[in-house]
Write an enzyme that holds these catalytic residues in place. Structure first.
Site, PDB file in Angstrom:
ATOM      1  N   ASN A 196       1.181  -0.685  -0.331  1.00  0.00           N
ATOM      2  CA  ASN A 196      -0.221  -0.236   0.360  1.00  0.00           C
ATOM      3  C   ASN A 196       0.449   1.382  -0.193  1.00  0.00           C
ATOM      4  O   ASN A 196       2.067   1.346   0.852  1.00  0.00           O
ATOM      5  CB  ASN A 196      -0.528   0.026   1.106  1.00  0.00           C
ATOM      6  CG  ASN A 196      -2.008  -0.916   0.956  1.00  0.00           C
ATOM      7  OD1 ASN A 196      -2.693  -1.857   0.081  1.00  0.00           O
ATOM      8  ND2 ASN A 196      -2.241  -1.647   2.635  1.00  0.00           N
ATOM      9  N   HIS A 219       6.575  -1.818   3.746  1.00  0.00           N
ATOM     10  CA  HIS A 219       6.425  -3.690   4.602  1.00  0.00           C
ATOM     11  C   HIS A 219       5.766  -3.593   2.828  1.00  0.00           C
ATOM     12  O   HIS A 219       4.410  -3.200   2.386  1.00  0.00           O
ATOM     13  CB  HIS A 219       5.655  -3.314   5.586  1.00  0.00           C
ATOM     14  CG  HIS A 219       4.729  -2.027   5.624  1.00  0.00           C
ATOM     15  ND1 HIS A 219       4.892  -1.345   6.197  1.00  0.00           N
ATOM     16  CD2 HIS A 219       2.855  -2.779   5.085  1.00  0.00           C
ATOM     17  CE1 HIS A 219       3.177  -0.234   5.917  1.00  0.00           C
ATOM     18  NE2 HIS A 219       2.266  -1.259   5.414  1.00  0.00           N
TER      19      HIS A 219
END
Ligand code: AMP
Length: 119
Positions: A92, A105
């Site tokens: 994201n 991440h």
């Protein structure tokens, strides 16, 4: 940015340092992998580089091989979770796309059928 002055308040830097508890499933020289506390699939692991960058693009710009390594590590996690080459990887990028932690991440999701398009 990979600026140490930005990392003191960073949740994932805290996990990488071992100051914040997490359910770590794999730790390498360059990344720490731990279970997401709000899993969206039977397997939901976050692959987190030890170095602090705000998102995947910043990591790619400053450390392209680090980004490639993240994907390799994600595949190792998927294999050890029994996903047999059948999983979804998600970065994201930006709050509007659902990013809530501004330390790169890679989400590894699997263990159920995946819908497309994602929500
Ligand atoms: P994103 O929304 O893409 O930035 O992903 C951040 C993820 O971190 C979310 O899926 C959260 O559920 C997860 N998360 C937040 N805090 C923790 C924590 N302390 N340990 C593990 N996962 C976390």
């Amino acid at each position: 940015m990979s600026d140490p002055s930005h990392t003191a308040d960073c949740l994932f830097c805290g996990i990488v340092r071992g100051d914040v508890p997490a359910e770590v499933v794999l730790s390498t020289d360059t990344a720490v992998c731990f279970r997401d506390t709000m899993p969206q699939a039977p397997t939901h692991v976050l692959v987190v580089p030890r170095s602090h960058h705000a998102n995947a693009v910043e990591l790619a710009r400053h450390d392209p091989s680090g980004l490639a390594e993240l994907v390799e590590v994600a595949d190792k996690v998927a294999e050890s979770e029994g996903l047999a080459g059948d999983y979804r990887l998600v970065f994201n990028t930006g709050a509007g796309a659902g990013q809530s932690v501004f330390h790169t991440h890679l989400h590894v999701l699997g263990g159920r059928p995946m819908n497309w398009p994602p929500g």
